[in-house]
Design a protein around this motif. Structure first.
Motif, mmCIF file in Angstrom:
data_model
loop_
_atom_site.group_PDB
_atom_site.id
_atom_site.type_symbol
_atom_site.label_atom_id
_atom_site.label_comp_id
_atom_site.label_asym_id
_atom_site.label_seq_id
_atom_site.Cartn_x
_atom_site.Cartn_y
_atom_site.Cartn_z
ATOM 1 N N PHE A 213 16.157 30.860 -4.360
ATOM 2 C CA PHE A 213 15.217 30.550 -3.387
ATOM 3 C C PHE A 213 15.639 30.427 -2.131
ATOM 4 O O PHE A 213 14.976 30.316 -1.032
ATOM 5 N N GLY A 214 17.065 30.321 -1.737
ATOM 6 C CA GLY A 214 17.458 30.083 -0.208
ATOM 7 C C GLY A 214 18.582 29.191 -0.259
ATOM 8 O O GLY A 214 18.645 28.329 -1.096
ATOM 9 N N ARG A 215 19.364 29.147 0.593
ATOM 10 C CA ARG A 215 20.555 28.322 0.815
ATOM 11 C C ARG A 215 20.138 26.942 0.901
ATOM 12 O O ARG A 215 18.958 26.503 1.666
ATOM 13 N N VAL A 216 20.868 26.068 0.440
ATOM 14 C CA VAL A 216 20.416 24.678 0.649
ATOM 15 C C VAL A 216 20.937 24.050 1.757
ATOM 16 O O VAL A 216 22.020 24.147 2.232
ATOM 17 N N VAL A 249 17.215 15.671 -3.902
ATOM 18 C CA VAL A 249 16.076 16.492 -3.346
ATOM 19 C C VAL A 249 16.704 17.412 -2.277
ATOM 20 O O VAL A 249 17.859 17.055 -1.797
ATOM 21 N N PHE A 250 16.636 18.718 -2.594
ATOM 22 C CA PHE A 250 17.261 19.664 -1.759
ATOM 23 C C PHE A 250 16.274 20.480 -0.818
ATOM 24 O O PHE A 250 15.334 20.980 -1.272
ATOM 25 N N GLU A 251 16.714 20.683 0.621
ATOM 26 C CA GLU A 251 15.725 21.249 1.529
ATOM 27 C C GLU A 251 16.523 22.675 1.605
ATOM 28 O O GLU A 251 17.608 22.767 1.512
ATOM 29 N N LEU A 252 15.744 23.849 1.227
ATOM 30 C CA LEU A 252 16.235 25.010 1.437
ATOM 31 C C LEU A 252 15.655 25.861 2.653
ATOM 32 O O LEU A 252 14.748 25.655 3.309
ATOM 33 N N GLU A 253 16.407 26.817 2.870
ATOM 34 C CA GLU A 253 16.288 27.816 3.980
ATOM 35 C C GLU A 253 14.872 28.683 3.839
ATOM 36 O O GLU A 253 14.847 29.021 2.372
ATOM 37 N N GLY A 254 13.987 28.491 4.725
ATOM 38 C CA GLY A 254 12.933 29.245 4.279
ATOM 39 C C GLY A 254 11.680 28.012 4.215
ATOM 40 O O GLY A 254 10.466 28.222 4.232
#
Length: 383
Positions: A213-216, A249-254
Motif C-alpha cells: 500500500f505504501g511507505r508508513v 494507526v499508520f498514515e501511509l504514503e499516498g
C-alpha cells in the motif's frame, strides 16, 4: 544436471518457527523435492548444520530427520570455509551479535526478524553486510501468504481504485500457562529478553503495508500488558513485563490510513487468525492467510441503519471469493528459494537487511508513540 551442495548453518532450529517453518517445511522440503533447480543445469542441494546451545536437542532433531551435522560452537561453524550461508532464528536478544560474527566471517546472511533490538543496531548490520560484499535477506513471510498474494493481484489489477483505508486484526488467546500450556515461549512476555508484541509484529506490518500500500509515514500506537502474570515452561509464575497487545494507526504514503490491532489476549471471532480489510473507491476486499473475498462498487448493497428491527441481510454472503488461479507453496519455502536463487544465480531480491531495519524502526517508534502519547513521524532510512 550438476548438483551443488550448499551448506547452511541454521541457528535456532530448536525453536517453534525455526524448526517447523524453516527446517522442516523449507530446507527439508527442498531436499524432498530433489533440490532447487536453478534452470541452468545446476541443482542446489541444501545441507543444514543444526546450531544451538543444547546438543541433546540438536542431536534428537538430526536423528529424527536423518541429518549428520550439529554443533554448539557457532564460532567453529562460522570459521568453516565450506559453510556458505548463516541463518538465524534465535531469540531476538541474541541475534545481532551472531549476525555480526557471521558477516565478519564472510557468510551470506538470511535471518528472521527483527534483525536487532534497536534501529541503530539494525542499520549497523545492513552497513556491515554491504561493506563485506555478502548477500543478505530478511524473512518477510506474510508477503507470500495465498491470501495476501491474491490481495496483491487485486491491487496490481486496479480493482480498488483509490485505496482509502486498511484495517487489520491479528491475534489469538495465548494461555497463561497455569492450567493450560501456553502456545508461545515465556520469553515473548519479558521485555528484558526481547519480548513484546510490538517488537514481534510491527516489523511484519511495516513490510506488508510498505509492499502492498505504501511507505508508513507516521505511527500512533497504544500498547498494553493485559495479562500481567504468566507461567513459564517449568510451571513457575513470572511477571509479564512486555506488551501483549498493541493498537496502531499508520498514515501511509499516498494518503491511505491503516489501523491494525495485534493481541495475544483476544479470542478469535473471524475466519482466520489475521485478516485485512481494504476499502477503495471502486471496491473492497478482506484477505486472510489463505482466502480473499471482494465486493465491487457495482455489486455493493445499500444498507440502511435501523436498530429497531433485526438485520435482514447476511452481510458475509454479499462478498465473492477470489479464485486461487495459481498453486501456492509454503511462504517460508518460497522465500528461501528466492534467496538461494539470489545468492547462487544473482536473481533480484530486495528483502534485505535495510528492509529489515525499517521494521525495527517502526517497532521502536511504535513503542515511543505509546510511551509519549503522541503520533510520531517515520523518516525514511538509508545507509
Amino acid at each position: 544436471m550438476t548438483r551443488k551442495t550448499v551448506r547452511i548453518a541454521m541457528n535456532g532450529v530448536t525453536g517453534r518457527m525455526g524448526y517447523r517453518q524453516h527446517l522442516v517445511r523449507s530446507i527439508l522440503a527442498l531436499r524432498e523435492q530433489g533440490g532447487l533447480d536453478l534452470g541452468d543445469g545446476t541443482v542446489l542441494w541444501p545441507e543444514p548444520i543444526l546450531v544451538g546451545r543444547r546438543e541433546h536437542a540438536l542431536r534428537a532433531l538430526a536423528e529424527r530427520h536423518g541429518l549428520e551435522h550439529v554443533s554448539t560452537d557457532l564460532d567453529a561453524v562460522l570459521a568453516d570455509e565450506t559453510v556458505d550461508i548463516y541463518f538465524d532464528s534465535q531469540v531476538t536478544s541474541a541475534r545481532e551479535e551472531a549476525l555480526k560474527k557471521a558477516i565478519a566471517a564472510g557468510k551470506h546472511i538470511y535471518t528472521e526478524k527483527p534483525t536487532a533490538t534497536g534501529l541503530a543496531g539494525a542499520l549497523d548490520l545492513a552497513r556491515l553486510a554491504d561493506e563485506a560484499g555478502i548477500k543478505h535477506g530478511v524473512v518477510q513471510d506474510k508477503l507470500f501468504l495465498p491470501g495476501l498474494l491474491k490481495l496483491k493481484r487485486l491491487i496490481d489489477g486496479g480493482f480498488f481504485g483509490r485505496i482509502l483505508s486498511v484495517r487489520g486484526e491479528f491475534g489469538y488467546w495465548v494461555f497463561e500457562g497455569d492450567w493450560q500450556d501456553a502456545q508461545r515461549p515465556s520469553w515473548n512476555y519479558r521485555a528484558e529478553d526481547g519480548g513484546g508484541i510490538v517488537v514481534d509484529m510491527f516489523p511484519h506490518w511495516e513490510y506488508v503495508l510498505h509492499e502492498l500500500f505504501g511507505r508508513v509515514k507516521s505511527v500512533q500506537a497504544l500498547t498494553a500488558t493485559h495479562i500481567p502474570q504468566r507461567w513459564d515452561e517449568n510451571g513457575k509464575p513470572y511477571d509479564a513485563t512486555a506488551d501483549d497487545a498493541a493498537y496502531g494507526v499508520f498514515e501511509l504514503e499516498g494518503g491511505a490510513i491503516a489501523q491494525i490491532n495485534s493481541s495475544w489476549a483476544v479470542r478469535v471471532n473471524r475466519d482466520e487468525l489475521v485478516e485485512f480489510q481494504v476499502d477503495g473507491t471502486e471496491g473492497s476486499a478482506v484477505a486472510g492467510l489463505r482466502n480473499c473475498r471482494v465486493q465491487h462498487r457495482s455489486a455493493t448493497p445499500k444498507p440502511v441503519w435501523n436498530p429497531d428491527i433485526p438485520a435482514t441481510e447476511v452481510f458475509r454472503d454479499q462478498w465473492q471469493e477470489v479464485p486461487d488461479n495459481a498453486e501456492f507453496d509454503n511462504g517460508f519455502k518460497a522465500q528461501w528459494e528466492l534467496f538461494l536463487r539470489h545468492v547462487y544465480a544473482d536473481a533480484p531480491y530486495h528483502w534485505d537487511l535495510l528492509a529489515g531495519a525499517r521494521g525495527v524502526q517502526l517497532a521502536e517508534l511504535g513503542l515511543a508513540s505509546s510511551a509519549e502519547g503522541r503520533r510520531i513521524d517515520v523518516p525514511e532510512i538509508s545507509l
